[in-house]
Motif scaffolding. Structure first.
Motif, PDB file in Angstrom:
ATOM      1  N   PRO A  89       0.840  -1.203   0.000  1.00 32.45           N
ATOM      2  CA  PRO A  89       0.000   0.000   0.000  1.00 32.45           C
ATOM      3  C   PRO A  89       0.875   1.252   0.000  1.00 32.45           C
ATOM      4  CG  PRO A  89       0.039  -0.994   2.182  1.00 32.45           C
ATOM      5  CD  PRO A  89       0.805  -1.901   1.282  1.00 32.45           C
ATOM      6  N   ASP A  90       0.414   2.281  -0.717  1.00 29.68           N
ATOM      7  CA  ASP A  90       1.132   3.558  -0.666  1.00 29.68           C
ATOM      8  C   ASP A  90       0.569   4.401   0.473  1.00 29.68           C
ATOM      9  OD1 ASP A  90      -1.290   4.451  -1.612  1.00 29.68           O
ATOM     10  OD2 ASP A  90      -0.510   5.206  -3.524  1.00 29.68           O
ATOM     11  N   ALA A  91       0.960   5.651   0.554  1.00 35.46           N
ATOM     12  CA  ALA A  91       0.538   6.526   1.655  1.00 35.46           C
ATOM     13  C   ALA A  91      -0.976   6.731   1.682  1.00 35.46           C
ATOM     14  CB  ALA A  91       1.246   7.870   1.554  1.00 35.46           C
ATOM     15  N   ASP A  92      -1.614   6.661   0.525  1.00 40.38           N
ATOM     16  CA  ASP A  92      -3.063   6.856   0.453  1.00 40.38           C
ATOM     17  C   ASP A  92      -3.851   5.564   0.616  1.00 40.38           C
ATOM     18  OD1 ASP A  92      -2.649   9.567  -0.056  1.00 40.38           O
ATOM     19  OD2 ASP A  92      -2.467   9.202  -2.224  1.00 40.38           O
ATOM     20  N   GLY A  93      -3.159   4.464   0.807  1.00 40.02           N
ATOM     21  CA  GLY A  93      -3.830   3.183   0.982  1.00 40.02           C
ATOM     22  C   GLY A  93      -4.084   2.445  -0.322  1.00 40.02           C
ATOM     23  N   HIS A  94      -3.653   3.008  -1.451  1.00 40.56           N
ATOM     24  CA  HIS A  94      -3.802   2.330  -2.729  1.00 40.56           C
ATOM     25  C   HIS A  94      -2.753   1.229  -2.871  1.00 40.56           C
ATOM     26  CE1 HIS A  94      -5.522   6.385  -3.502  1.00 40.56           C
ATOM     27  NE2 HIS A  94      -6.485   5.631  -4.049  1.00 40.56           N
ATOM     28  N   ARG A  95      -3.112   0.193  -3.551  1.00 40.69           N
ATOM     29  CA  ARG A  95      -2.153  -0.893  -3.758  1.00 40.69           C
ATOM     30  C   ARG A  95      -1.249  -0.555  -4.930  1.00 40.69           C
ATOM     31  NH1 ARG A  95      -6.750  -5.335  -3.144  1.00 40.69           N
ATOM     32  NH2 ARG A  95      -6.858  -5.321  -0.887  1.00 40.69           N
ATOM     33  N   VAL A  96       0.051  -0.749  -4.721  1.00 42.41           N
ATOM     34  CA  VAL A  96       1.054  -0.479  -5.743  1.00 42.41           C
ATOM     35  C   VAL A  96       1.868  -1.750  -5.946  1.00 42.41           C
ATOM     36  CG1 VAL A  96       3.016   0.961  -6.381  1.00 42.41           C
ATOM     37  CG2 VAL A  96       1.161   1.923  -5.015  1.00 42.41           C
ATOM     38  N   ILE A  97       2.074  -2.102  -7.216  1.00 41.29           N
ATOM     39  CA  ILE A  97       2.849  -3.300  -7.540  1.00 41.29           C
ATOM     40  C   ILE A  97       4.302  -2.900  -7.739  1.00 41.29           C
ATOM     41  CG2 ILE A  97       3.161  -5.169  -9.187  1.00 41.29           C
ATOM     42  CD1 ILE A  97       0.176  -4.938  -9.834  1.00 41.29           C
ATOM     43  N   HIS A  98       5.197  -3.624  -7.064  1.00 41.33           N
ATOM     44  CA  HIS A  98       6.632  -3.370  -7.171  1.00 41.33           C
ATOM     45  C   HIS A  98       7.335  -4.611  -7.683  1.00 41.33           C
ATOM     46  CE1 HIS A  98       6.630   0.441  -5.014  1.00 41.33           C
ATOM     47  NE2 HIS A  98       5.751  -0.101  -4.187  1.00 41.33           N
ATOM     48  N   TRP A  99       8.380  -4.394  -8.472  1.00 37.56           N
ATOM     49  CA  TRP A  99       9.234  -5.474  -8.925  1.00 37.56           C
ATOM     50  C   TRP A  99      10.059  -5.948  -7.750  1.00 37.56           C
ATOM     51  CZ3 TRP A  99      10.161  -8.839 -12.623  1.00 37.56           C
ATOM     52  CH2 TRP A  99      11.443  -9.364 -12.771  1.00 37.56           C
ATOM     53  N   ARG A 100      10.038  -7.226  -7.479  1.00 40.38           N
ATOM     54  CA  ARG A 100      10.759  -7.787  -6.352  1.00 40.38           C
ATOM     55  C   ARG A 100      12.256  -7.820  -6.603  1.00 40.38           C
ATOM     56  NH1 ARG A 100       8.748 -12.066  -2.355  1.00 40.38           N
ATOM     57  NH2 ARG A 100       6.814 -11.475  -3.295  1.00 40.38           N
ATOM     58  N   GLY A 101      12.653  -8.031  -7.846  1.00 38.07           N
ATOM     59  CA  GLY A 101      14.085  -8.078  -8.149  1.00 38.07           C
ATOM     60  C   GLY A 101      14.669  -9.438  -7.881  1.00 38.07           C
TER      61      GLY A 101
END
Length: 103
Positions: A89-101
């Protein structure tokens, strides 16, 4: 068969470039898919031929195993790809997809 070999040859560098855990899942999925598509398909042909081309419950059971192996193979390979991502979750509570690497 030739088309499958070409596909494997083209995708092999991509698969070997994956992190170890994801690579293991993708390879396992490919093996399961190929097991269903080649080995069990051949068995289903033998079953069909042994009953004179009539579709019996034997043939349907072998075909069920074949299709199930193929579907499980696709799901396992897809799980290997999804391992590469995390959802936070970002600061606003939205889900954000990140590359794990790399693992």
């Amino acid at each position: 068969m030739l088309i499958g070999a070409v596909i494997v040859a083209v995708l092999a560098p991509l698969v070997w470039g994956l992190p170890k855990r994801a690579r293991a899942y993708v390879i396992a999925g490919g093996v399961l898919f190929a097991l269903g598509a080649v080995v069990v398909e051949a068995i289903s042909g033998q079953v069909l031929a042994s009953f004179g081309g009539a579709v019996t419950w034997h043939y349907i059971a072998v075909t069920l195993v074949e299709e199930t192996l193929e579907m499980i193979g696709v799901v396992v390979a897809l799980a290997g790809v999804l391992i590469l991502f995390e959802v936070h979750p970002d600061a606003d509570g939205h889900r954000v997809i990140h590359w794990r690497g790399d693992d």
